[in-house]
Motif scaffolding. Structure first.
Motif, PDB file in Angstrom:
ATOM      1  N   TRP A 267       0.869  -1.177   0.000  1.00 44.14           N
ATOM      2  CA  TRP A 267       0.000   0.000   0.000  1.00 44.14           C
ATOM      3  C   TRP A 267       0.902   1.222   0.000  1.00 44.14           C
ATOM      4  O   TRP A 267       2.126   1.102  -0.037  1.00 44.14           O
ATOM      5  CB  TRP A 267      -0.967  -0.033   1.187  1.00 44.14           C
ATOM      6  N   ARG A 328      -3.037   3.553  -2.649  1.00 42.09           N
ATOM      7  CA  ARG A 328      -4.074   2.996  -1.783  1.00 42.09           C
ATOM      8  C   ARG A 328      -3.753   3.164  -0.308  1.00 42.09           C
ATOM      9  O   ARG A 328      -2.588   3.223   0.098  1.00 42.09           O
ATOM     10  CB  ARG A 328      -4.299   1.516  -2.091  1.00 42.09           C
ATOM     11  N   ASP A 329      -4.818   3.193   0.496  1.00 40.16           N
ATOM     12  CA  ASP A 329      -4.680   3.134   1.950  1.00 40.16           C
ATOM     13  C   ASP A 329      -4.397   1.694   2.373  1.00 40.16           C
ATOM     14  O   ASP A 329      -4.614   0.745   1.619  1.00 40.16           O
ATOM     15  CB  ASP A 329      -5.958   3.625   2.626  1.00 40.16           C
ATOM     16  N   GLN A 331      -4.674  -1.959   3.874  1.00 45.44           N
ATOM     17  CA  GLN A 331      -5.773  -2.899   3.879  1.00 45.44           C
ATOM     18  C   GLN A 331      -6.413  -2.947   5.267  1.00 45.44           C
ATOM     19  O   GLN A 331      -5.744  -2.833   6.285  1.00 45.44           O
ATOM     20  CB  GLN A 331      -5.281  -4.300   3.486  1.00 45.44           C
ATOM     21  N   ARG A 345     -11.289   6.251   2.541  1.00 46.83           N
ATOM     22  CA  ARG A 345     -10.262   5.290   2.165  1.00 46.83           C
ATOM     23  C   ARG A 345     -10.300   5.050   0.659  1.00 46.83           C
ATOM     24  O   ARG A 345     -11.360   5.087   0.035  1.00 46.83           O
ATOM     25  CB  ARG A 345     -10.454   3.958   2.909  1.00 46.83           C
ATOM     26  N   THR A 346      -9.145   4.786   0.077  1.00 43.75           N
ATOM     27  CA  THR A 346      -9.076   4.670  -1.378  1.00 43.75           C
ATOM     28  C   THR A 346      -8.130   3.565  -1.813  1.00 43.75           C
ATOM     29  O   THR A 346      -7.133   3.279  -1.133  1.00 43.75           O
ATOM     30  CB  THR A 346      -8.629   6.009  -1.988  1.00 43.75           C
ATOM     31  N   ILE A 347      -8.433   2.938  -2.944  1.00 44.13           N
ATOM     32  CA  ILE A 347      -7.528   1.990  -3.588  1.00 44.13           C
ATOM     33  C   ILE A 347      -6.836   2.629  -4.787  1.00 44.13           C
ATOM     34  O   ILE A 347      -5.742   2.231  -5.165  1.00 44.13           O
ATOM     35  CB  ILE A 347      -8.276   0.704  -4.016  1.00 44.13           C
ATOM     36  N   TRP A 410     -10.807  -4.921  -4.475  1.00 42.77           N
ATOM     37  CA  TRP A 410     -11.731  -3.788  -4.381  1.00 42.77           C
ATOM     38  C   TRP A 410     -12.750  -4.000  -3.269  1.00 42.77           C
ATOM     39  O   TRP A 410     -13.368  -3.035  -2.790  1.00 42.77           O
ATOM     40  CB  TRP A 410     -12.450  -3.576  -5.713  1.00 42.77           C
ATOM     41  N   TYR A 413     -12.274  -1.761  -0.437  1.00 39.20           N
ATOM     42  CA  TYR A 413     -12.348  -0.319  -0.719  1.00 39.20           C
ATOM     43  C   TYR A 413     -13.651  -0.059  -1.468  1.00 39.20           C
ATOM     44  O   TYR A 413     -13.679   0.353  -2.626  1.00 39.20           O
ATOM     45  CB  TYR A 413     -11.147   0.117  -1.565  1.00 39.20           C
ATOM     46  N   ASP A 416     -14.723   3.481  -3.396  1.00 42.73           N
ATOM     47  CA  ASP A 416     -14.140   3.699  -4.722  1.00 42.73           C
ATOM     48  C   ASP A 416     -14.864   2.858  -5.770  1.00 42.73           C
ATOM     49  O   ASP A 416     -15.156   3.330  -6.874  1.00 42.73           O
ATOM     50  CB  ASP A 416     -12.649   3.340  -4.728  1.00 42.73           C
TER      51      ASP A 416
END
Length: 561
Positions: A267, A328-329, A331, A345-347, A410, A413, A416
């Motif tokens: 990440w 990404r943030d 996991q 939070r984002t991927i 995904w 996340y 997103d």
């Protein structure tokens, strides 16, 4: 044609506490069959370097444009100038592109300098070529020529291209098997390019994957890759593999990275397989891995240190390649629904997601292909029998005490994913096909905005997931015969996930994707035995999506060559 790169994050998020993921997950990659080159297998470059310059690691091409192609090689200037050593004087390297294999009709040529600063790798970004045309290319240094290789440019931007055909691969563990998939793709003459969806190499050391002492080959270096020299040496060892070299010599490669090109479950601020105390600073390791990647792969360099970009293939298709590791943030922990649904939070990172949405909206192509290294379709494991949850958790690298979903995909996340899929629905963007690797299984998925309402609500996209070239899957983990125990898990997963039209949890192989105006069609090829250097391959299943449908259906049979 556009070739757009994204941004580096202005600051990495503060490292969060460990999610409890296991210390080790997958494996490492490179070196196989091919009788004429068998002396190279398992050897280091220094063992075969001549007194003068040589091209031990083959040649490659990538990122085809309508008017150009990127060419790559590595020069070994002297026997002691092995990859990662920092040794060797600069060498002037020539390159030439011709219409014929005998180089009687050279259409472009030039020179480039190979230096220790780039590990004596070189790239030539050749322009001025004809669109949708096959060429031959080679390099030269000190009076020695490299092997000659084939490549192909992309169709003209506004060309009415009849069809496109790509090989599709992912996840090549060097120690877990031989690269017969690459050999079979190299033998084909009907491909426009090969798409590699990530895990081209693995960072682990010898037998650090749970192979139960059954590693077929020994990767170099034998320890885990941490430094720039380590990553350079690992890439170099892969490119000694004759089957891998044959694939590069036959087709241009379009590559993106996943996590193992750096470290497991990467990440933006760290990785599951990185210990800051004993393995140095994460930022330094990440920089080293990315530098080696851009040196050793036929990918156009990015000053932003990312692989997301867009390629166009006439009016028929756009290909959007994502980088789902750099922004990404961290996991989430398993079962932490509040975290995985957190809109903060984002991927992808904000800019990459906006770039993708804008590109999908503005595309005038018939088809919109999206290379995503991890599965976008939801996937729940709740109905799988308890005795298989542990092996599945080991396979995909999450804690064995529970397996509701894979938070590295995904699924971890969801905001997103919701935003992207809602964009496809609300903007009425059709013919979007996600191409995915990572999970060491093959899937054919419809992609709904809400899996719970499928099939009542129409899906907004489809997804083809290819299995691994060699990396362990379920039957490897539980040491069972293929298509026996796994059939129970496959049935349970399909019952819980109605949008999963088909899956194969045991096979190794590759895909061949064919696109024309009417449909996108995937043939799923499986190997007879990944431990056999001469493994055969056959089509296990074929699926297609008809233009305008956003749904998958089983095809009548495989495509011809």
């Amino acid at each position: 044609m556009t070739n757009t790169h994204g941004e580096s994050p202005t600051s990495a998020p503060a490292e969060r506490p460990s999610s409890g993921h296991p210390r080790r997950r997958t494996v490492v990659a490179a070196t196989a069959a091919s009788a004429a080159l068998l002396p190279l297998v398992g050897a280091t470059p220094s063992a075969h370097a001549a007194e003068g310059p040589s091209f031990l690691h083959g040649v490659a091409s990538g990122d085809p444009l309508p008017d150009g192609i990127l060419l790559w090689t590595r020069v070994t200037p002297t026997a002691d100038a092995v990859p990662g050593s920092g040794k060797g004087e600069p060498v002037t390297v020539t390159w030439e592109v011709a219409e014929d294999e005998g180089f009687g009709k050279v259409v472009a040529h030039g020179t480039v300098k190979a230096e220790a600063a780039t590990d004596h790798t070189v790239k030539a970004d050749v322009r001025g070529l004809a669109a949708d045309t096959a060429y031959w290319f080679r390099f030269g240094a000190g009076g020695v020529n490299s092997p000659a290789a084939r490549t192909r440019t992309a169709p003209a931007e506004e060309a009415d291209t009849a069809n496109l055909r790509f090989g599709v691969v992912s996840c090549a563990s060097y120690e877990a098997g031989y690269f017969a998939s690459y050999r079979h793709l190299a033998a084909r003459e009907d491909l426009h390019a090969v798409l590699h969806l990530g895990d081209y190499i693995y960072e682990y050391g010898h037998e650090e994957y749970p192979l139960q002492g059954k590693a077929l080959r020994t990767v170099q270096p034998e320890h885990e890759t941490i430094t720039l020299a380590d990553y350079r040496a690992r890439h170099a060892h892969h490119k000694l593999d004759p089957d891998l070299r044959a694939m590069h010599a036959a087709h241009p490669l379009i590559a993106m990275w996943d996590d193992h090109e750096i470290a497991n479950d990467t990440w933006s601020g760290g990785a599951e397989n990185h210990t800051p105390g004993g393995e140095g600073e994460w930022a330094e390791r990440q920089r080293a891995a990315k530098q080696a990647y851009f040196e050793w792969m036929p990918v156009r360099p990015s000053t932003e240190g990312t692989t997301y970009r867009r390629l166009r293939f006439g009016r028929l298709a756009d290909l959007h390649l994502l980088d789902l590791r750099s922004f990404r943030d961290q996991q989430a922990s398993i079962g932490d629904g509040d975290v995985i649904d957190d809109p903060e939070r984002t991927i992808t990172g904000r800019r990459q997601l906006d770039w993708l949405k804008s590109g999908l909206s503005s595309s005038t192509a018939r088809w919109r292909m999206v290379g995503t290294s991890v599965m976008i379709a939801p996937l729940a494991f709740g109905a799988v029998p308890a005795h298989l949850l542990g092996p599945l958790a080991e396979l995909i690298g999450i804690p064995k005490e529970g397996l509701a979903l894979n938070v590295d995909q995904w699924d971890g996340y969801t905001d997103d994913r919701r935003e992207l899929l809602a964009h496809l629905r609300d903007q009425r963007i059709g013919n979007t096909v996600f191409l995915t690797g990572d999970i060491h299984m093959a899937f054919a998925n419809d992609v709904p905005v809400k899996a719970a309402t499928y099939p009542g609500d129409a899906p907004v996209a489809t997804e083809f997931v290819v299995t691994s070239v060699t990396s362990d899957n379920l039957d490897d983990i539980i040491n069972a015969a293929p298509d026996t125990v796994s059939s129970v898990a496959e049935a349970a997963i399909k019952a819980t996930n109605r949008h999963v039209r088909w899956l194969d949890m045991d096979s190794h192989g590759y895909g061949v994707l064919d696109i024309d105006a009417e449909r996108a069609h995937m043939d799923y090829f499986v190997l007879s035995d990944k431990t056999d250097q001469g493994a055969t391959s056959e089509v296990r299943r074929s699926y297609r999506t008809l233009s305008g449908s956003q749904r998958l259906e089983e095809a009548d049979g495989p495509l011809g060559t």
